[in-house]
Write an enzyme that holds these catalytic residues in place. Structure first.
Site, PDB file in Angstrom:
ATOM      1  N   GLY A 195       0.805  -1.224   0.000  1.00  0.00           N
ATOM      2  CA  GLY A 195       0.000   0.000   0.000  1.00  0.00           C
ATOM      3  C   GLY A 195       0.833   1.268   0.000  1.00  0.00           C
ATOM      4  O   GLY A 195       2.030   1.251  -0.263  1.00  0.00           O
TER       5      GLY A 195
ATOM      6  N   HIS B 165       2.287   4.443  -5.172  1.00  0.00           N
ATOM      7  CA  HIS B 165       2.878   5.517  -5.971  1.00  0.00           C
ATOM      8  C   HIS B 165       3.014   5.007  -7.402  1.00  0.00           C
ATOM      9  O   HIS B 165       2.606   3.864  -7.707  1.00  0.00           O
ATOM     10  CB  HIS B 165       4.224   5.942  -5.374  1.00  0.00           C
ATOM     11  CG  HIS B 165       5.158   4.796  -5.122  1.00  0.00           C
ATOM     12  ND1 HIS B 165       5.686   4.018  -6.126  1.00  0.00           N
ATOM     13  CD2 HIS B 165       5.624   4.259  -3.961  1.00  0.00           C
ATOM     14  CE1 HIS B 165       6.467   3.084  -5.607  1.00  0.00           C
ATOM     15  NE2 HIS B 165       6.430   3.201  -4.288  1.00  0.00           N
TER      16      HIS B 165
ATOM     17  N   GLY C 192       5.350   3.806  -9.040  1.00  0.00           N
ATOM     18  CA  GLY C 192       6.058   2.522  -9.198  1.00  0.00           C
ATOM     19  C   GLY C 192       5.067   1.366  -9.123  1.00  0.00           C
ATOM     20  O   GLY C 192       5.046   0.481  -9.995  1.00  0.00           O
ATOM     21  N   HIS C 193       4.217   1.387  -8.087  1.00  0.00           N
ATOM     22  CA  HIS C 193       3.189   0.348  -7.971  1.00  0.00           C
ATOM     23  C   HIS C 193       2.248   0.399  -9.184  1.00  0.00           C
ATOM     24  O   HIS C 193       1.885  -0.635  -9.750  1.00  0.00           O
ATOM     25  CB  HIS C 193       2.324   0.571  -6.723  1.00  0.00           C
ATOM     26  CG  HIS C 193       3.054   0.520  -5.421  1.00  0.00           C
ATOM     27  ND1 HIS C 193       3.248   1.631  -4.640  1.00  0.00           N
ATOM     28  CD2 HIS C 193       3.617  -0.518  -4.747  1.00  0.00           C
ATOM     29  CE1 HIS C 193       3.895   1.284  -3.538  1.00  0.00           C
ATOM     30  NE2 HIS C 193       4.143  -0.005  -3.572  1.00  0.00           N
TER      31      HIS C 193
ATOM     32  N   GLN D 186      11.624  -4.159 -10.170  1.00  0.00           N
ATOM     33  CA  GLN D 186      13.074  -4.359 -10.120  1.00  0.00           C
ATOM     34  C   GLN D 186      13.698  -3.510  -9.006  1.00  0.00           C
ATOM     35  O   GLN D 186      14.829  -3.730  -8.599  1.00  0.00           O
ATOM     36  CB  GLN D 186      13.669  -3.984 -11.475  1.00  0.00           C
ATOM     37  CG  GLN D 186      15.123  -4.341 -11.603  1.00  0.00           C
ATOM     38  CD  GLN D 186      15.808  -3.470 -12.622  1.00  0.00           C
ATOM     39  OE1 GLN D 186      15.467  -3.516 -13.800  1.00  0.00           O
ATOM     40  NE2 GLN D 186      16.761  -2.662 -12.177  1.00  0.00           N
ATOM     41  N   LYS D 187      12.930  -2.538  -8.505  1.00  0.00           N
ATOM     42  CA  LYS D 187      13.368  -1.742  -7.356  1.00  0.00           C
ATOM     43  C   LYS D 187      13.821  -2.664  -6.225  1.00  0.00           C
ATOM     44  O   LYS D 187      14.819  -2.422  -5.563  1.00  0.00           O
ATOM     45  CB  LYS D 187      12.187  -0.863  -6.912  1.00  0.00           C
ATOM     46  CG  LYS D 187      12.211  -0.363  -5.509  1.00  0.00           C
ATOM     47  CD  LYS D 187      12.969   0.922  -5.433  1.00  0.00           C
ATOM     48  CE  LYS D 187      13.126   1.414  -4.024  1.00  0.00           C
ATOM     49  NZ  LYS D 187      12.108   1.016  -3.087  1.00  0.00           N
ATOM     50  N   ASP D 188      13.057  -3.744  -5.997  1.00  0.00           N
ATOM     51  CA  ASP D 188      13.423  -4.754  -4.999  1.00  0.00           C
ATOM     52  C   ASP D 188      13.988  -5.954  -5.766  1.00  0.00           C
ATOM     53  O   ASP D 188      13.358  -7.019  -5.834  1.00  0.00           O
ATOM     54  CB  ASP D 188      12.196  -5.140  -4.176  1.00  0.00           C
ATOM     55  CG  ASP D 188      11.628  -3.951  -3.433  1.00  0.00           C
ATOM     56  OD1 ASP D 188      12.045  -3.698  -2.304  1.00  0.00           O
ATOM     57  OD2 ASP D 188      10.771  -3.233  -4.008  1.00  0.00           O
TER      58      ASP D 188
ATOM     59  N   VAL E 216      10.654   2.799 -11.374  1.00  0.00           N
ATOM     60  CA  VAL E 216      10.099   4.121 -11.697  1.00  0.00           C
ATOM     61  C   VAL E 216      10.736   5.132 -10.739  1.00  0.00           C
ATOM     62  O   VAL E 216      10.805   4.894  -9.522  1.00  0.00           O
ATOM     63  CB  VAL E 216       8.562   4.129 -11.563  1.00  0.00           C
ATOM     64  CG1 VAL E 216       8.011   5.509 -11.853  1.00  0.00           C
ATOM     65  CG2 VAL E 216       7.945   3.093 -12.496  1.00  0.00           C
TER      66      VAL E 216
ATOM     67  N   ARG F  74       8.521   4.573   1.435  1.00  0.00           N
ATOM     68  CA  ARG F  74       9.328   5.085   2.557  1.00  0.00           C
ATOM     69  C   ARG F  74       9.882   6.492   2.288  1.00  0.00           C
ATOM     70  O   ARG F  74      10.349   7.139   3.222  1.00  0.00           O
ATOM     71  CB  ARG F  74      10.473   4.123   2.877  1.00  0.00           C
ATOM     72  CG  ARG F  74       9.993   2.848   3.548  1.00  0.00           C
ATOM     73  CD  ARG F  74      11.143   2.016   4.098  1.00  0.00           C
ATOM     74  NE  ARG F  74      10.684   0.950   4.954  1.00  0.00           N
ATOM     75  CZ  ARG F  74      10.494  -0.319   4.582  1.00  0.00           C
ATOM     76  NH1 ARG F  74      10.719  -0.682   3.331  1.00  0.00           N
ATOM     77  NH2 ARG F  74      10.067  -1.225   5.441  1.00  0.00           N
TER      78      ARG F  74
HETATM   79  P1  AMP Z   1       5.909  -2.554  -1.698  1.00  0.00           P
HETATM   80  O1  AMP Z   1       4.558  -1.937  -1.535  1.00  0.00           O
HETATM   81  O2  AMP Z   1       7.034  -1.672  -1.313  1.00  0.00           O
HETATM   82  O3  AMP Z   1       5.989  -3.937  -1.095  1.00  0.00           O
HETATM   83  O4  AMP Z   1       6.081  -2.788  -3.255  1.00  0.00           O
HETATM   84  C1  AMP Z   1       5.172  -3.553  -3.999  1.00  0.00           C
HETATM   85  C2  AMP Z   1       5.765  -3.833  -5.367  1.00  0.00           C
HETATM   86  O5  AMP Z   1       6.012  -2.586  -6.029  1.00  0.00           O
HETATM   87  C3  AMP Z   1       7.105  -4.553  -5.267  1.00  0.00           C
HETATM   88  O6  AMP Z   1       7.167  -5.540  -6.288  1.00  0.00           O
HETATM   89  C4  AMP Z   1       8.101  -3.448  -5.508  1.00  0.00           C
HETATM   90  O7  AMP Z   1       9.316  -3.890  -6.077  1.00  0.00           O
HETATM   91  C5  AMP Z   1       7.333  -2.573  -6.494  1.00  0.00           C
HETATM   92  N1  AMP Z   1       7.886  -1.213  -6.486  1.00  0.00           N
HETATM   93  C6  AMP Z   1       8.114  -0.430  -5.407  1.00  0.00           C
HETATM   94  N2  AMP Z   1       8.704   0.735  -5.777  1.00  0.00           N
HETATM   95  C7  AMP Z   1       8.859   0.678  -7.132  1.00  0.00           C
HETATM   96  C8  AMP Z   1       9.408   1.549  -8.112  1.00  0.00           C
HETATM   97  N3  AMP Z   1       9.925   2.740  -7.783  1.00  0.00           N
HETATM   98  N4  AMP Z   1       9.398   1.150  -9.399  1.00  0.00           N
HETATM   99  C9  AMP Z   1       8.890  -0.059  -9.751  1.00  0.00           C
HETATM  100  N5  AMP Z   1       8.349  -0.935  -8.873  1.00  0.00           N
HETATM  101  C10 AMP Z   1       8.335  -0.579  -7.592  1.00  0.00           C
END
Ligand code: AMP
Length: 281
Positions: free
Chosen positions: A29, A32, A34-35, A146-148, A174, A185
């Site tokens: 959640g 942004h 990226g998601h 790919q961020k993670d 992104v 974060r």
């Molecule tokens: P999170 O909510 O941080 O667990 O992220 C959920 C998914 O979004 C994970 O697969 C992350 O790698 C992806 N994600 C987070 N930030 C970015 C970003 N800046 N660009 C692309 N994917 C992202």
């Protein structure tokens, strides 16, 4: 867009989809761009797009930011509605980890490197919750960032090792216009910290430039990146590493088309990660 809190309800809904393709984007959640890039690709490639929003406690160490992790469910849901998402799964922890829960999945070795060194139980928490979510949603395709990068490599390995019938896709990072990788974060950062945090993407860009100029020795590439990071006094380097993209173990010389260059830094209490890859996850 349907919102589900319980496993039986979302299973029932997805049963009605018959043989249609289901794409799935797991998130914690505070969404942004990226998601949203993952969600768009998910909707483009599948008949049904499913997103989960769940801040998974087992991937946080007791000293980490579970309690203050940013949350804004209403805003998240309206962003997903705009993208025509079909179903959102928002479980409570009592649903994912009912009393007496005691089964964990962990991928050996890959989790010992990079982020795994400073977050030793993190990837066990990630693989456990992702496997559970895969079992609940039964997606044909699942989308990760790919961020993670380490997470994406580990999930792909879990899927191969356990013969899961899901295609895992890792999509590009992104970034904000100034280069900072988007992250939930980033909301923790003061303006000064945010400016300091930019050094991570700049350091990685310096590493990439030195590779493009023909440098192949990891020690030289790391030195170039550390030079940029050490100029920024507000940063504490957790790690900056050049590893084999398959095993995630450090290498002395880059492997063409199979190298991950990744870093993690602390800016104040906030831990930021970023990377680039030579090749494909
Ligand atoms: P999170 O909510 O941080 O667990 O992220 C959920 C998914 O979004 C994970 O697969 C992350 O790698 C992806 N994600 C987070 N930030 C970015 C970003 N800046 N660009 C692309 N994917 C992202």
């Amino acid at each position: 867009m349907k919102i589900f809190n319980h496993i039986s309800e979302i299973r029932e809904f997805l049963h009605t989809c018959g043989d249609c393709s289901i794409g799935f984007v797991p998130t914690m959640g505070f969404l942004h761009e990226g998601h949203l890039s993952l969600v768009r690709e998910c909707k483009r490639e599948n008949r049904y797009g499913v997103v989960s929003i769940y801040v998974n406690p087992t991937q946080f160490a007791p000293t980490e930011d579970l309690d203050c992790y940013p949350r804004d469910l209403e805003r998240d849901l309206s962003m997903l509605e705009e993208l025509d998402v079909d179903a959102v799964f928002v479980p409570d922890t009592s649903v994912i980890y009912p009393d007496g829960f005691s089964t964990y999945v962990s991928v050996e070795e890959l989790g010992d490197h990079l982020c795994g060194k400073s977050r030793p139980s993190h990837f066990r928490g990630v693989t456990t919750v992702v496997l559970k979510l895969f079992n609940i949603i039964k997606p044909h395709r699942a989308y990760f960032g790919q961020k993670d990068a380490q997470q994406a490599v580990i999930i792909k390995k879990m899927v191969r090792d356990l013969d899961l019938e899901v295609e895992v896709k890792a999509l590009p990072i992104v970034r904000d216009t100034d280069g900072l990788a988007l992250s939930s974060r980033n909301a923790y950062l003061s303006p000064e910290e945010r400016r300091a945090g930019l050094a991570l993407s700049k350091a990685l860009a310096a590493g990439r430039a030195s590779i493009e100029e023909g440098e192949t020795k990891t020690a030289q590439i790391k030195a170039k990146m550390l030079e940029v990071l050490e100029r920024e006094t507000l940063l504490k380097v957790d790690y900056i590493e050049v590893v084999d993209l398959k095993r995630l173990a450090p290498v002395d010389t880059i492997i063409p088309q199979s190298t991950l260059v990744a870093g993690a830094v602390f800016v104040g209490k906030t831990r930021l990660i970023d990377n680039f890859v030579l090749g494909e996850i």
